[in-house]
Design an enzyme around this catalytic site. Structure first.
Site, PDB file in Angstrom:
ATOM      1  N   GLY A  47       0.769  -1.276  -0.184  1.00 23.96           N
ATOM      2  CA  GLY A  47      -0.034  -0.017  -0.084  1.00 23.96           C
ATOM      3  C   GLY A  47       0.836   1.124   0.037  1.00 23.96           C
ATOM      4  CD  GLN A  52       3.890   5.840   2.304  1.00 20.41           C
ATOM      5  OE1 GLN A  52       2.553   5.235   1.799  1.00 20.41           O
ATOM      6  NE2 GLN A  52       4.535   5.071   2.960  1.00 20.41           N
ATOM      7  CB  CYS A 104       5.464   2.797   7.427  1.00 19.46           C
ATOM      8  SG  CYS A 104       4.795   3.937   6.377  1.00 19.46           S
ATOM      9  CG  LEU A 105       7.315   1.088   1.269  1.00 18.27           C
ATOM     10  CD1 LEU A 105       6.651   1.264   0.027  1.00 18.27           C
ATOM     11  CD2 LEU A 105       8.233   0.126   1.292  1.00 18.27           C
ATOM     12  CG  HIS A 146      -0.426   1.709   7.098  1.00 17.18           C
ATOM     13  ND1 HIS A 146       0.485   1.107   8.496  1.00 17.18           N
ATOM     14  CD2 HIS A 146       0.168   2.504   6.242  1.00 17.18           C
ATOM     15  CE1 HIS A 146       1.640   1.587   7.698  1.00 17.18           C
ATOM     16  NE2 HIS A 146       1.662   2.376   6.758  1.00 17.18           N
ATOM     17  CD  GLU A 147      -1.016   2.573   2.544  1.00 20.44           C
ATOM     18  OE1 GLU A 147      -0.344   3.481   2.494  1.00 20.44           O
ATOM     19  OE2 GLU A 147      -0.384   1.658   2.957  1.00 20.44           O
ATOM     20  CG  HIS A 150       0.663   6.978   5.129  1.00 17.67           C
ATOM     21  ND1 HIS A 150       1.768   7.715   5.818  1.00 17.67           N
ATOM     22  CD2 HIS A 150       0.848   5.850   4.925  1.00 17.67           C
ATOM     23  CE1 HIS A 150       2.631   6.341   5.977  1.00 17.67           C
ATOM     24  NE2 HIS A 150       2.094   5.362   5.372  1.00 17.67           N
TER      25      HIS A 150
END
Ligand code: ZN
Length: 192
Positions: A47, A52, A104-105, A146-147, A150
């Site tokens: 995701g 991000q 998380c990236l 989670h997304e 963001h």
């Protein structure tokens, strides 16, 4: 399509509340969606939210592997499905919550235990402005939560009850090792 750079918390864009998309005819929106899918696959992750990649707009992409039976077992609901969702909102959430491991990236090298709603109902638009609705449970519900966080500048480390650093040479062992490793791999790819 272009692979975009994934930013980390040093960049303040990651902490900003992203703005709503209103113009679906903007070619930049379509280019961003394509770039985000490519960036997600390159990472690889499951995701990615626009902030991000330093774009403060309400757009997320979710794509969990689903090519093999093992993938479908690990990811469950929604495995293999590509979701590109604009202005996603949680319109209903279960009272029941579940603890799970997330990564998380934008926060590379760390994992954490985060409590999330077991089920969420999401509303938004697809990339062409058409109504999008989804009822998600389990891991899929977690990825969406989670997304969507963001888009409000919220990271999993803000909500985690426990955060730890991952060292690649450290692998769990014992009878539940395989399961633990699979869970860690899955977590490391989240948001990532
Ligand atoms: Zn993330």
């Amino acid at each position: 399509m272009t692979i975009r750079e994934i930013i980390t918390p040093e960049n303040p864009i990651l902490r900003k509340k992203a703005r709503k998309v209103t113009n679906f005819n903007d070619p930049r929106l379509q280019a961003l969606a394509d770039d985000m899918v490519e960036t997600l696959h390159d990472a690889p992750g499951v995701g990615l939210a626009a902030p991000q990649v330093a774009e403060s707009v309400r757009l997320i992409v979710v794509h969990m592997p689903g090519g093999t039976e093992e993938d479908r077992e690990v990811y469950g609901e929604g495995a293999g499905e590509l979701y590109v969702v604009v202005n996603p909102e949680i319109v209903k959430a279960s009272r029941e919550t579940v603890d799970g491991t997330e990564g998380c990236l934008s926060v590379p090298g760390y994992l954490g235990t985060v409590s999330r709603c077991e089920m969420v109902k999401i509303r938004g638009q697809d990339r062409h402005g058409q109504d999008f609705r989804l009822k998600a449970t389990g891991w899929l519900a977690r990825v969406f939560q989670h997304e969507i966080d963001h888009l409000d500048g919220v990271l999993f480390i803000d909500k985690a009850s426990k955060v730890w650093e991952v060292r690649p040479d450290e692998e769990p062992d014992g009878p539940e090792a395989a399961e633990a490793i699979a869970a860690l791999e899955r977590a490391a790819r989240l948001g990532d």
